[in-house]
Write a protein that holds these residues in place. Structure first.
Motif, PDB file in Angstrom:
ATOM      1  N   MET A   1       0.848  -1.198   0.000  1.00 27.11           N
ATOM      2  CA  MET A   1       0.000   0.000   0.000  1.00 27.11           C
ATOM      3  C   MET A   1       0.887   1.253   0.000  1.00 27.11           C
ATOM      4  O   MET A   1       1.846   1.343   0.736  1.00 27.11           O
ATOM      5  CB  MET A   1      -0.907   0.009   1.237  1.00 27.11           C
ATOM      6  CG  MET A   1      -1.759   1.264   1.354  1.00 27.11           C
ATOM      7  SD  MET A   1      -2.810   1.284   2.831  1.00 27.11           S
ATOM      8  CE  MET A   1      -3.983   0.011   2.425  1.00 27.11           C
ATOM      9  N   ARG A   3       1.096   5.674   0.084  1.00 24.23           N
ATOM     10  CA  ARG A   3       0.441   6.717   0.880  1.00 24.23           C
ATOM     11  C   ARG A   3      -0.918   7.118   0.312  1.00 24.23           C
ATOM     12  O   ARG A   3      -1.897   7.256   1.050  1.00 24.23           O
ATOM     13  CB  ARG A   3       1.347   7.941   0.966  1.00 24.23           C
ATOM     14  CG  ARG A   3       2.533   7.803   1.896  1.00 24.23           C
ATOM     15  CD  ARG A   3       3.150   9.168   2.136  1.00 24.23           C
ATOM     16  NE  ARG A   3       4.267   9.108   3.063  1.00 24.23           N
ATOM     17  CZ  ARG A   3       4.734  10.147   3.736  1.00 24.23           C
ATOM     18  NH1 ARG A   3       4.171  11.339   3.567  1.00 24.23           N
ATOM     19  NH2 ARG A   3       5.751  10.034   4.567  1.00 24.23           N
ATOM     20  N   ARG A   4      -0.966   7.310  -0.987  1.00 20.47           N
ATOM     21  CA  ARG A   4      -2.211   7.786  -1.592  1.00 20.47           C
ATOM     22  C   ARG A   4      -3.352   6.814  -1.311  1.00 20.47           C
ATOM     23  O   ARG A   4      -4.471   7.236  -0.976  1.00 20.47           O
ATOM     24  CB  ARG A   4      -2.023   7.966  -3.094  1.00 20.47           C
ATOM     25  CG  ARG A   4      -3.284   8.432  -3.825  1.00 20.47           C
ATOM     26  CD  ARG A   4      -2.994   8.667  -5.301  1.00 20.47           C
ATOM     27  NE  ARG A   4      -2.422   7.479  -5.922  1.00 20.47           N
ATOM     28  CZ  ARG A   4      -3.159   6.432  -6.338  1.00 20.47           C
ATOM     29  NH1 ARG A   4      -4.475   6.443  -6.167  1.00 20.47           N
ATOM     30  NH2 ARG A   4      -2.579   5.407  -6.911  1.00 20.47           N
ATOM     31  N   GLU A   5      -3.100   5.521  -1.438  1.00 22.35           N
ATOM     32  CA  GLU A   5      -4.136   4.527  -1.187  1.00 22.35           C
ATOM     33  C   GLU A   5      -4.558   4.540   0.282  1.00 22.35           C
ATOM     34  O   GLU A   5      -5.741   4.404   0.603  1.00 22.35           O
ATOM     35  CB  GLU A   5      -3.629   3.142  -1.583  1.00 22.35           C
ATOM     36  CG  GLU A   5      -3.404   2.987  -3.082  1.00 22.35           C
ATOM     37  CD  GLU A   5      -2.722   1.675  -3.411  1.00 22.35           C
ATOM     38  OE1 GLU A   5      -2.084   1.087  -2.500  1.00 22.35           O
ATOM     39  OE2 GLU A   5      -2.807   1.237  -4.561  1.00 22.35           O
ATOM     40  N   LEU A   6      -3.567   4.700   1.185  1.00 19.53           N
ATOM     41  CA  LEU A   6      -3.883   4.767   2.601  1.00 19.53           C
ATOM     42  C   LEU A   6      -4.769   5.963   2.893  1.00 19.53           C
ATOM     43  O   LEU A   6      -5.784   5.848   3.604  1.00 19.53           O
ATOM     44  CB  LEU A   6      -2.598   4.851   3.426  1.00 19.53           C
ATOM     45  CG  LEU A   6      -2.777   5.147   4.919  1.00 19.53           C
ATOM     46  CD1 LEU A   6      -3.513   4.012   5.625  1.00 19.53           C
ATOM     47  CD2 LEU A   6      -1.424   5.410   5.584  1.00 19.53           C
ATOM     48  N   GLU A   8      -6.712   7.633   0.887  1.00 24.10           N
ATOM     49  CA  GLU A   8      -8.038   7.444   0.295  1.00 24.10           C
ATOM     50  C   GLU A   8      -8.890   6.539   1.172  1.00 24.10           C
ATOM     51  O   GLU A   8     -10.096   6.769   1.348  1.00 24.10           O
ATOM     52  CB  GLU A   8      -7.914   6.857  -1.109  1.00 24.10           C
ATOM     53  CG  GLU A   8      -7.363   7.831  -2.148  1.00 24.10           C
ATOM     54  CD  GLU A   8      -7.156   7.184  -3.507  1.00 24.10           C
ATOM     55  OE1 GLU A   8      -7.332   5.944  -3.600  1.00 24.10           O
ATOM     56  OE2 GLU A   8      -6.831   7.910  -4.473  1.00 24.10           O
ATOM     57  N   LEU A   9      -8.261   5.507   1.738  1.00 20.42           N
ATOM     58  CA  LEU A   9      -8.978   4.598   2.625  1.00 20.42           C
ATOM     59  C   LEU A   9      -9.430   5.322   3.888  1.00 20.42           C
ATOM     60  O   LEU A   9     -10.565   5.156   4.344  1.00 20.42           O
ATOM     61  CB  LEU A   9      -8.076   3.414   2.985  1.00 20.42           C
ATOM     62  CG  LEU A   9      -8.660   2.366   3.945  1.00 20.42           C
ATOM     63  CD1 LEU A   9      -9.882   1.697   3.324  1.00 20.42           C
ATOM     64  CD2 LEU A   9      -7.604   1.321   4.289  1.00 20.42           C
ATOM     65  N   THR A  12     -12.621   7.346   3.899  1.00 19.77           N
ATOM     66  CA  THR A  12     -13.896   6.620   3.972  1.00 19.77           C
ATOM     67  C   THR A  12     -14.183   6.109   5.376  1.00 19.77           C
ATOM     68  O   THR A  12     -15.242   5.535   5.610  1.00 19.77           O
ATOM     69  CB  THR A  12     -13.890   5.423   2.998  1.00 19.77           C
ATOM     70  OG1 THR A  12     -12.919   4.452   3.430  1.00 19.77           O
ATOM     71  CG2 THR A  12     -13.552   5.876   1.587  1.00 19.77           C
ATOM     72  N   LEU A 106       4.089   1.000   4.926  1.00 24.71           N
ATOM     73  CA  LEU A 106       3.834   1.208   3.507  1.00 24.71           C
ATOM     74  C   LEU A 106       4.840   0.429   2.666  1.00 24.71           C
ATOM     75  O   LEU A 106       5.129  -0.727   2.951  1.00 24.71           O
ATOM     76  CB  LEU A 106       3.857   2.710   3.213  1.00 24.71           C
ATOM     77  CG  LEU A 106       2.895   3.536   4.085  1.00 24.71           C
ATOM     78  CD1 LEU A 106       3.031   5.006   3.790  1.00 24.71           C
ATOM     79  CD2 LEU A 106       1.464   3.078   3.896  1.00 24.71           C
ATOM     80  N   ASP A 107       5.370   1.038   1.629  1.00 30.31           N
ATOM     81  CA  ASP A 107       6.311   0.343   0.752  1.00 30.31           C
ATOM     82  C   ASP A 107       7.547  -0.103   1.514  1.00 30.31           C
ATOM     83  O   ASP A 107       7.953   0.518   2.507  1.00 30.31           O
ATOM     84  CB  ASP A 107       6.726   1.262  -0.407  1.00 30.31           C
ATOM     85  CG  ASP A 107       5.543   1.609  -1.295  1.00 30.31           C
ATOM     86  OD1 ASP A 107       4.592   0.812  -1.338  1.00 30.31           O
ATOM     87  OD2 ASP A 107       5.566   2.682  -1.916  1.00 30.31           O
TER      88      ASP A 107
END
Length: 222
Positions: A1, A3-6, A8-9, A12, A106-107
């Motif tokens: 995952m 940062r951007r995906e985290l 975005e999650l 929500t 993350l990565d």
């Protein structure tokens, strides 16, 4: 995952959220966090969370500091229990929050981010404060008026054999907490809470939770 995906999650999520890097600088601030505390992303990003929240605990002792022990504990792999924080808001008023801390790895090779989820508990804290004031007044009246005679078999300050967990449950009951709230606070199941309460009622020879709290106050157990 990444940062951007985290982020975005987290947008929500039902709770307000923000994330800090290992140096304690805010790198993410959700829209829900902005609504909760009033600070915009532009006001908080790249700043230390201690400078923004200036959080303190129930005793008015600083929790948010530049040498944040919560951040240190989280980044070193320790479990951070949820905690209550009296935090600053953009309006200048303070607000009580309950904060849950998560660590996002993350990565590969990237430093983890520490994520804080925040929820408004102002109403619950106000109830606790009023309840505490009432308990103080009950103690004063009991001391001044002598109070009722102790029940048969109990001395004025009875050595009631309550376990540490039963005392914790009793103190939370005195703050007006319900079964589910006590379970969440102590990290036990609601069924276990009910068992502890039943044991307290039996040991104090009471029929209701309120009676148990009043008797515990009468005997200086809490």
């Amino acid at each position: 995952m990444v940062r951007r995906e985290l982020f975005e999650l987290l947008e929500t999520a039902g709770d307000a959220a923000f994330a800090v890097d290992p140096q304690g600088s805010i790198c993410y601030w959700s829209r829900a966090a902005e609504e909760l505390l009033g600070f915009s992303q532009g006001q908080v990003l790249s700043r230390g969370c201690a400078d923004i929240l200036a959080g303190v605990d129930d005793a008015a002792c600083a929790v948010c500091t530049h040498d944040c022990h919560i951040l240190e504990m989280a980044t070193k792999g320790g479990q951070v229990p949820s905690f209550d924080l009296h935090a600053a808001t953009a309006s200048g008023k303070r607000k009580w929050l309950n904060v849950t801390t998560l660590v996002a790895h993350l990565d590969r090779g990237a430093s983890p981010l520490v994520v804080h989820l925040m929820r408004d508990v102002d109403r619950r804290k106000r109830v606790e404060e009023v309840t505490q004031e009432a308990l103080v007044e009950i103690r004063r009246l009991t001391r001044d008026q002598g109070g009722p005679d102790p029940p048969q078999g109990l001395s004025q300050y009875p050595p009631v054999d309550l376990t540490p967990r039963e005392l914790s449950v009793l103190r939370l009951l005195s703050l007006g907490r319900g079964t589910a709230d006590i379970a969440n606070h102590l990290y036990i199941s609601p069924a276990t809470v009910r068992n502890h309460i039943q044991s307290v009622l039996s040991k104090l020879r009471c029929h209701t939770r309120l009676e148990a709290v009043l008797r515990a106050v009468r005997y200086h157990l809490i």
